[in-house]
Design a protein around this motif. Sequence first.
Motif: not given
Lengths: 232, 205
Positions: A64-67, A91-95, A151-154, A158-168
Amino acid sequence: MIYLLDLMLIALTAALINNFVLYYFVGICPFVGVSRKVEMAFGMGLAVTFVISIAAFISWSITTMVLIPGAPLSSFIAGFFLPEESAAAIDLTILSYIVYIFAIASSVQFVEMYVRKFFPQLYSSFGVFLPLITTNCAILFACLTIMSHVVGVENPQDAWDLGRAITLAFFGGIGFTIAIVIMSGIREELELCDIPEPFQDAAITLIIGGILAIAFMGFTGVDSGIREALIP
Amino acid sequence: MADSPTAFERFVQGILPENPVYRQLLGLCPTLAVTNGMKPALTMACSVAFVLLCANIVISLIRNLLKPHLRIVVFTLTIATFVTIADRFLAAYLFQMSKTLGPYIPLIIVNCLIICRCEVCASKQSVFTAASDAIGQSIGFGLALSSIAAVREILGTGMFFGIRILPEAWPDWVIMVLPPGAFLTLGLLLGLVNWLGSIKSRRAS
């Protein structure tokens, strides 16, 4: 309330319904290799859960901060050289793959050093597994799943926040621990069984894994059932 | 393994005697995950072959510059670069397939098979030997993947490469294309290969 329910469903899905090992087949190598003794399997599970949570934190932050396009850090730096619109579109997502694997490898290294210095007892129980974890697919898989929800969420909401990411990630690690501990319990009993010679070791482990996967298929649909029951 | 087998020996060894899946139990994640049909299995085998070949060549070229404690990092970063190339290529030319394979293409980065070949072979041998080793291992990997995929696709859907070969009356064993079928098929095939191997060695002695 909706947010808490969302977290709960993500946790349930990651740990049981779409178990990392038995549904997505990631982390099969330790599942076959380190599941001979219950204690070892539990140590491996703890180490994976620990590292996977840290890796999820790092990879979510970097993504979220860089890519992603319009990420704060990259557009800030690019703002020195480029006009504002093109700086926001970088867009740095290719990296991302290279960045993730580098983040995982270095965080494993740091965790190992930190645990060895400050928690020697913990280190003696699961420290030996730490270097192996860099090449554990489960960690990278968690990072990639988080990335696919950022990435690529329309719709930006809907993009996940940190809480969802860590829970997963955390409950994915718990699911891995559950699977590998069940497996090692069965394998301890298997030593008393008379298995045909060609099937000893890996083959019988995989077949039992298949039966476990059938058992875990019983959880299918639990998440949508809960969602329907709680959200009118 | 013998001291330093020639390039041709390494090529042959990779195909059957040291088959990456059945003999060394390496790279099991893609083996299980993408073998519910022949097409994804072959795409995966080709991607792994490309990455393995390129990574082996590059690692072999820089083998004299590698520092021992940094080599794993160099391996993974090299592999990650080629995986990104393969992933972008698939997304551009085989979009549907890249959707089907999903996260398993990036997961090639942590495929133990490639890291193991870099460590065992490429970081010690010349470019030609490393490349022939990579090709042999890739063929072995492809064979293993397609054998599993053939069993699963035929039993699970009655089709082979999407063409129906079993009669319509065949009750599809849906479990074979679901995750448990992967474990069961690989377990049974592994047992079969071990059994054939033990018969062969008994005959030889």
